[in-house]
Scaffold this active site. Structure first.
Site, PDB file in Angstrom:
ATOM      1  N   ASN A  11       0.866  -1.191   0.000  1.00  0.00           N
ATOM      2  CA  ASN A  11       0.000   0.000   0.000  1.00  0.00           C
ATOM      3  C   ASN A  11       0.902   1.241   0.000  1.00  0.00           C
ATOM      4  O   ASN A  11       1.750   1.409   0.882  1.00  0.00           O
ATOM      5  CB  ASN A  11      -0.890  -0.040   1.260  1.00  0.00           C
ATOM      6  CG  ASN A  11      -1.794   1.166   1.362  1.00  0.00           C
ATOM      7  OD1 ASN A  11      -1.361   2.288   1.168  1.00  0.00           O
ATOM      8  ND2 ASN A  11      -3.044   0.947   1.692  1.00  0.00           N
ATOM      9  N   HIS A  14       1.033   6.227   1.908  1.00  0.00           N
ATOM     10  CA  HIS A  14       1.800   7.167   2.720  1.00  0.00           C
ATOM     11  C   HIS A  14       2.975   7.798   1.983  1.00  0.00           C
ATOM     12  O   HIS A  14       3.583   8.737   2.481  1.00  0.00           O
ATOM     13  CB  HIS A  14       2.186   6.529   4.047  1.00  0.00           C
ATOM     14  CG  HIS A  14       0.945   6.235   4.845  1.00  0.00           C
ATOM     15  ND1 HIS A  14       0.076   7.233   5.230  1.00  0.00           N
ATOM     16  CD2 HIS A  14       0.387   5.068   5.239  1.00  0.00           C
ATOM     17  CE1 HIS A  14      -0.951   6.685   5.859  1.00  0.00           C
ATOM     18  NE2 HIS A  14      -0.787   5.380   5.862  1.00  0.00           N
ATOM     19  N   HIS A  47      -5.511   3.641  -1.692  1.00  0.00           N
ATOM     20  CA  HIS A  47      -6.843   4.002  -1.172  1.00  0.00           C
ATOM     21  C   HIS A  47      -7.146   5.437  -1.600  1.00  0.00           C
ATOM     22  O   HIS A  47      -6.520   6.376  -1.115  1.00  0.00           O
ATOM     23  CB  HIS A  47      -6.815   3.878   0.365  1.00  0.00           C
ATOM     24  CG  HIS A  47      -8.130   4.132   1.026  1.00  0.00           C
ATOM     25  ND1 HIS A  47      -8.299   4.031   2.392  1.00  0.00           N
ATOM     26  CD2 HIS A  47      -9.348   4.474   0.538  1.00  0.00           C
ATOM     27  CE1 HIS A  47      -9.558   4.302   2.707  1.00  0.00           C
ATOM     28  NE2 HIS A  47     -10.210   4.583   1.604  1.00  0.00           N
ATOM     29  N   ARG A  49      -9.283   8.138  -1.016  1.00  0.00           N
ATOM     30  CA  ARG A  49     -10.286   8.513  -0.007  1.00  0.00           C
ATOM     31  C   ARG A  49     -11.170   9.621  -0.544  1.00  0.00           C
ATOM     32  O   ARG A  49     -10.761  10.399  -1.414  1.00  0.00           O
ATOM     33  CB  ARG A  49      -9.598   8.966   1.286  1.00  0.00           C
ATOM     34  CG  ARG A  49      -8.836   7.855   1.989  1.00  0.00           C
ATOM     35  CD  ARG A  49      -8.311   8.334   3.323  1.00  0.00           C
ATOM     36  NE  ARG A  49      -9.363   8.450   4.301  1.00  0.00           N
ATOM     37  CZ  ARG A  49      -9.599   7.578   5.276  1.00  0.00           C
ATOM     38  NH1 ARG A  49      -8.832   6.529   5.443  1.00  0.00           N
ATOM     39  NH2 ARG A  49     -10.593   7.767   6.116  1.00  0.00           N
ATOM     40  N   ARG A  53      -7.031  12.790   0.833  1.00  0.00           N
ATOM     41  CA  ARG A  53      -5.962  13.282   1.716  1.00  0.00           C
ATOM     42  C   ARG A  53      -4.583  12.751   1.340  1.00  0.00           C
ATOM     43  O   ARG A  53      -3.576  13.333   1.680  1.00  0.00           O
ATOM     44  CB  ARG A  53      -6.268  12.974   3.175  1.00  0.00           C
ATOM     45  CG  ARG A  53      -6.116  11.515   3.542  1.00  0.00           C
ATOM     46  CD  ARG A  53      -6.266  11.302   5.017  1.00  0.00           C
ATOM     47  NE  ARG A  53      -7.621  11.498   5.454  1.00  0.00           N
ATOM     48  CZ  ARG A  53      -8.156  10.883   6.523  1.00  0.00           C
ATOM     49  NH1 ARG A  53      -7.416  10.088   7.250  1.00  0.00           N
ATOM     50  NH2 ARG A  53      -9.402  11.073   6.857  1.00  0.00           N
ATOM     51  N   GLU A  74      -8.531   0.489  -3.228  1.00  0.00           N
ATOM     52  CA  GLU A  74      -9.239   0.483  -1.942  1.00  0.00           C
ATOM     53  C   GLU A  74     -10.174   1.681  -1.918  1.00  0.00           C
ATOM     54  O   GLU A  74      -9.759   2.800  -2.231  1.00  0.00           O
ATOM     55  CB  GLU A  74      -8.199   0.558  -0.824  1.00  0.00           C
ATOM     56  CG  GLU A  74      -8.764   0.250   0.533  1.00  0.00           C
ATOM     57  CD  GLU A  74      -7.705   0.379   1.617  1.00  0.00           C
ATOM     58  OE1 GLU A  74      -6.560  -0.059   1.401  1.00  0.00           O
ATOM     59  OE2 GLU A  74      -8.043   0.950   2.661  1.00  0.00           O
ATOM     60  N   THR A 104      -7.144   6.560   9.969  1.00  0.00           N
ATOM     61  CA  THR A 104      -7.005   5.453   9.034  1.00  0.00           C
ATOM     62  C   THR A 104      -8.265   4.605   9.180  1.00  0.00           C
ATOM     63  O   THR A 104      -9.102   4.891  10.037  1.00  0.00           O
ATOM     64  CB  THR A 104      -5.717   4.639   9.328  1.00  0.00           C
ATOM     65  OG1 THR A 104      -5.622   3.570   8.393  1.00  0.00           O
ATOM     66  CG2 THR A 104      -5.715   4.074  10.746  1.00  0.00           C
ATOM     67  N   THR A 105      -8.398   3.578   8.341  1.00  0.00           N
ATOM     68  CA  THR A 105      -9.612   2.757   8.395  1.00  0.00           C
ATOM     69  C   THR A 105      -9.695   2.079   9.759  1.00  0.00           C
ATOM     70  O   THR A 105      -8.821   1.291  10.115  1.00  0.00           O
ATOM     71  CB  THR A 105      -9.565   1.704   7.269  1.00  0.00           C
ATOM     72  OG1 THR A 105      -9.118   2.352   6.086  1.00  0.00           O
ATOM     73  CG2 THR A 105     -10.923   1.105   7.037  1.00  0.00           C
ATOM     74  N   GLU A 155     -11.000  -9.345   3.292  1.00  0.00           N
ATOM     75  CA  GLU A 155      -9.723  -8.976   3.900  1.00  0.00           C
ATOM     76  C   GLU A 155      -9.968  -8.824   5.396  1.00  0.00           C
ATOM     77  O   GLU A 155     -10.766  -7.983   5.822  1.00  0.00           O
ATOM     78  CB  GLU A 155      -9.193  -7.676   3.291  1.00  0.00           C
ATOM     79  CG  GLU A 155      -7.857  -7.289   3.910  1.00  0.00           C
ATOM     80  CD  GLU A 155      -7.107  -6.242   3.109  1.00  0.00           C
ATOM     81  OE1 GLU A 155      -7.176  -6.248   1.868  1.00  0.00           O
ATOM     82  OE2 GLU A 155      -6.431  -5.421   3.757  1.00  0.00           O
ATOM     83  N   HIS A 198      -3.717  -4.484   7.876  1.00  0.00           N
ATOM     84  CA  HIS A 198      -3.872  -3.289   8.700  1.00  0.00           C
ATOM     85  C   HIS A 198      -2.980  -3.370   9.927  1.00  0.00           C
ATOM     86  O   HIS A 198      -3.174  -4.233  10.784  1.00  0.00           O
ATOM     87  CB  HIS A 198      -5.317  -3.012   9.132  1.00  0.00           C
ATOM     88  CG  HIS A 198      -5.528  -1.540   9.384  1.00  0.00           C
ATOM     89  ND1 HIS A 198      -5.056  -0.903  10.504  1.00  0.00           N
ATOM     90  CD2 HIS A 198      -6.091  -0.564   8.625  1.00  0.00           C
ATOM     91  CE1 HIS A 198      -5.333   0.379  10.439  1.00  0.00           C
ATOM     92  NE2 HIS A 198      -5.956   0.615   9.294  1.00  0.00           N
ATOM     93  N   GLY A 199      -2.018  -2.477   9.968  1.00  0.00           N
ATOM     94  CA  GLY A 199      -1.144  -2.357  11.133  1.00  0.00           C
ATOM     95  C   GLY A 199      -0.021  -3.370  11.201  1.00  0.00           C
ATOM     96  O   GLY A 199       0.738  -3.380  12.166  1.00  0.00           O
ATOM     97  N   HIS A 221       1.772   1.181   6.005  1.00  0.00           N
ATOM     98  CA  HIS A 221       2.397   2.143   6.914  1.00  0.00           C
ATOM     99  C   HIS A 221       3.773   1.684   7.402  1.00  0.00           C
ATOM    100  O   HIS A 221       4.744   2.458   7.377  1.00  0.00           O
ATOM    101  CB  HIS A 221       1.453   2.397   8.094  1.00  0.00           C
ATOM    102  CG  HIS A 221       1.910   3.476   9.000  1.00  0.00           C
ATOM    103  ND1 HIS A 221       2.579   3.217  10.170  1.00  0.00           N
ATOM    104  CD2 HIS A 221       1.850   4.825   8.898  1.00  0.00           C
ATOM    105  CE1 HIS A 221       2.887   4.363  10.755  1.00  0.00           C
ATOM    106  NE2 HIS A 221       2.450   5.344  10.007  1.00  0.00           N
TER     107      HIS A 221
HETATM  108  N1  PXP Z   1      -5.915  -3.108   4.229  1.00  0.00           N
HETATM  109  C1  PXP Z   1      -6.856  -2.145   4.332  1.00  0.00           C
HETATM  110  C2  PXP Z   1      -8.234  -2.470   3.915  1.00  0.00           C
HETATM  111  C3  PXP Z   1      -6.529  -0.851   4.801  1.00  0.00           C
HETATM  112  O1  PXP Z   1      -7.490   0.090   4.926  1.00  0.00           O
HETATM  113  C4  PXP Z   1      -5.189  -0.567   5.107  1.00  0.00           C
HETATM  114  C5  PXP Z   1      -4.811   0.815   5.522  1.00  0.00           C
HETATM  115  O2  PXP Z   1      -4.973   1.686   4.452  1.00  0.00           O
HETATM  116  C6  PXP Z   1      -4.252  -1.591   4.957  1.00  0.00           C
HETATM  117  C7  PXP Z   1      -4.638  -2.863   4.542  1.00  0.00           C
HETATM  118  C8  PXP Z   1      -2.796  -1.369   5.236  1.00  0.00           C
HETATM  119  O3  PXP Z   1      -2.640  -1.012   6.579  1.00  0.00           O
HETATM  120  P1  PXP Z   1      -1.250  -0.446   7.055  1.00  0.00           P
HETATM  121  O4  PXP Z   1      -0.994   0.816   6.289  1.00  0.00           O
HETATM  122  O5  PXP Z   1      -1.457  -0.213   8.504  1.00  0.00           O
HETATM  123  O6  PXP Z   1      -0.224  -1.502   6.746  1.00  0.00           O
END
Ligand code: PXP
Length: 248
Positions: A11, A14, A47, A49, A53, A74, A104-105, A155, A198-199, A221
């Site tokens: 992703n 950032h 993503h 948005r 942003r 996304e 964030t989501t 996911e 995520h995370g 991230h």
């Molecule tokens: N999957 C989804 C659906 C997300 O919304 C995000 C954050 O944009 C990620 C994965 C990736 O998360 P991270 O940036 O924390 O690795």
């Protein structure tokens, strides 16, 4: 039985966050995406948005045009985003909940309360040949709901597990991981393709990567953050050398 391969979706949101901090065109998220692919990413996620942003419309268009690996768009399940995806025809669309005020989501889609508005959008995207995934909480009942909505992929939201890892709370880590394991098994049993994200960081990715039903991880991230630590020394050396060679 050997496990099926686990894909890495990178992703690049950032990179756009850093670019937008100065309002210009540098650093270019598309260039980062191409570097990620060169380094082994199996796909790229971005993503777009509602408030733009980080990723902008022009980034999505450039990614769709230039990537040689699957693009995962996304997006919130809105008419605006569905129309953009239908025009762009990415390989995949991942539907996420979106609130303007969130950083964030924050959670998975509400598949029960949101069923009526999700179904036609999932159908429209699928008719266009776009693989639809739903970003959801890792719960068996949610797997059932995703399946009933006709989504081929879910996911699983790994945010709570990752927070437990960061907090060093072993009981919470075990609990959150077991939720992911159970949901992955249940979802795969229903025929869903299972992704997660995520995370995730270098500290938390291993336990999730071990879950055989999971076919793809989407990570952003931590990769961009780690790039600071692994890339900053070279960036400083390059700047030092550009300055020094100008003086000689
Ligand atoms: N999957 C989804 C659906 C997300 O919304 C995000 C954050 O944009 C990620 C994965 C990736 O998360 P991270 O940036 O924390 O690795």
């Amino acid at each position: 039985m050997s496990a099926l391969p686990l894909r890495l979706g990178v992703n690049i949101d950032h990179v756009a966050t850093v670019r937008n901090a100065r309002g210009g065109a540098y650093p270019d998220p598309v260039r980062a995406a191409l570097l990620a692919v060169e380094a082994g990413a199996d796909g790229i996620t971005a993503h777009l948005r509602e408030d733009r942003r980080h990723i902008r419309d022009a980034d999505m268009a450039a990614l769709a045009q230039r990537l040689t690996v699957p693009l995962n768009f996304e997006m919130a399940a809105t008419d605006e985003m569905v129309a953009l995806a239908l025009a762009l025809k990415p390989h995949a669309a991942c539907l996420v909940p979106e609130k303007r005020e969130e950083r964030t989501t924050e959670g998975g889609l509400d598949l029960v309360g949101g069923r009526d508005h999700l179904k036609p959008r999932i159908t429209a995207l699928r008719r266009a040949g776009i693989r639809v995934s739903l970003f959801v909480e890792p719960e068996p009942a949610v797997m059932e709901a995703a399946h009933a909505l006709g989504a081929p992929v879910v996911e699983l939201h790994t945010g709570s597990y990752c927070e437990a890892v960061l907090a060093g709370d072993e009981a919470a880590v075990a609990h959150e991981l077991s939720r992911i394991v159970r949901a992955a098994g249940h979802g795969a049993g229903l025929g869903l393709e299972i992704h997660a994200g995520h995370g995730l960081t270098l500290d938390s990715v291993g336990a999730v990567a071990k879950i055989h039903e999971i076919r793809e991880l989407n990570i952003g991230h931590a990769l961009i953050a780690d790039a600071i630590f692994s890339g900053l020394p070279q960036a400083v050396r390059d700047m030092r050398s550009a300055m020094d060679s100008a003086r000689t």
